[in-house]
Design a protein around this motif. Sequence first.
Motif, PDB file in Angstrom:
ATOM      1  N   GLU A  39       0.729  -1.106  -0.012  1.00 61.54           N
ATOM      2  CA  GLU A  39       0.069   0.105  -0.001  1.00 61.54           C
ATOM      3  C   GLU A  39       0.922   1.279   0.186  1.00 61.54           C
ATOM      4  OE1 GLU A  39      -3.110   0.034   2.992  1.00 61.54           O
ATOM      5  OE2 GLU A  39      -3.719  -1.958   2.439  1.00 61.54           O
ATOM      6  N   ASP A  41       1.103   5.577  -1.266  1.00 58.31           N
ATOM      7  CA  ASP A  41       0.481   7.144  -1.465  1.00 58.31           C
ATOM      8  C   ASP A  41       1.333   7.434  -2.753  1.00 58.31           C
ATOM      9  OD1 ASP A  41      -1.493   7.153   0.741  1.00 58.31           O
ATOM     10  OD2 ASP A  41       0.449   7.049   1.972  1.00 58.31           O
ATOM     11  N   SER A  59      -0.135  -0.751  -4.337  1.00 65.75           N
ATOM     12  CA  SER A  59      -1.593  -0.805  -4.366  1.00 65.75           C
ATOM     13  C   SER A  59      -2.236   0.430  -3.620  1.00 65.75           C
ATOM     14  CB  SER A  59      -2.321  -1.914  -3.642  1.00 65.75           C
ATOM     15  OG  SER A  59      -2.008  -1.981  -2.110  1.00 65.75           O
ATOM     16  N   GLY A  60      -3.525   0.934  -4.136  1.00 67.87           N
ATOM     17  CA  GLY A  60      -3.920   2.377  -3.522  1.00 67.87           C
ATOM     18  C   GLY A  60      -3.942   3.241  -4.604  1.00 67.87           C
ATOM     19  N   ASP A  61      -4.248   4.187  -4.151  1.00 65.67           N
ATOM     20  CA  ASP A  61      -4.781   5.677  -5.136  1.00 65.67           C
ATOM     21  C   ASP A  61      -3.321   6.476  -5.144  1.00 65.67           C
ATOM     22  OD1 ASP A  61      -5.644   7.400  -7.057  1.00 65.67           O
ATOM     23  OD2 ASP A  61      -6.599   8.378  -5.264  1.00 65.67           O
ATOM     24  N   TYR A  62      -2.351   5.886  -5.618  1.00 69.30           N
ATOM     25  CA  TYR A  62      -0.912   6.428  -5.389  1.00 69.30           C
ATOM     26  C   TYR A  62      -0.601   7.564  -6.708  1.00 69.30           C
ATOM     27  CZ  TYR A  62       0.333   2.468  -8.337  1.00 69.30           C
ATOM     28  OH  TYR A  62       0.509   1.554  -9.480  1.00 69.30           O
TER      29      TYR A  62
END
Length: 216
Positions: A39, A41, A59-62
């Motif tokens: 995960e 950023d 993963s994630g809205d990076y």
Amino acid sequence: MQIKWYGHSSFQFNSDAGTRILIDPYYKFLGYRMPVPIESDIVVVTHDHSDHNKIQAASGDYLVVNEPKEYSIGDVDISGFHTFHDKVNGQKRGPNIVFRFRMDGLTICHCGDLGHLLTEEQVNAIGPVDVLFVPVGGRMTLDGAEAAQVMRQLQATVAIPMHYSTKALGLLGRLFFAKEDKFLQAVGAKTTHVQTLNLSKENVPQYAGTVTMEYK
């Protein structure tokens, strides 16, 4: 700030405010395996080679940071500086970006696959750093003695070697990269070994010299 090493040139910085920065993800490389998904950023890519640019390991809205320019994301300021992967202006291995991070009151520099000593102009642009992540394995990047020179150029308090031969790489990896010992000898300062590095502006002097990290 908490720092983890995922092998090769890949690290994760977690700021005190919770910003997660993943640098040079490779997914799989020789004997290394990343604990994906991670995960994140911010995902930082120093150059477009397959052992440094596997952003799908995150993963994630990076946000992807992969250009030599200025970025400001939350509590983190990032600056990219154009360099090369070799000593012939990128003719052999292409461009490379050295990234400087300012976060938690610290100045941190990740050299990517830097292949040459810094010019005076580059040194002045980057400025002195608290913590330097520098390749030391030679052949494809700086060797140990050259990496120690870059540490001195940037007046780094702490230097963390990367991109070198470890047991995890197996025989093939050990043929490609030198060990970190020549770098440690060239620096000639105290070496501290850690699994995870927890840094603050106050405790950086405790780690002055070199820090080797455990592959996660």
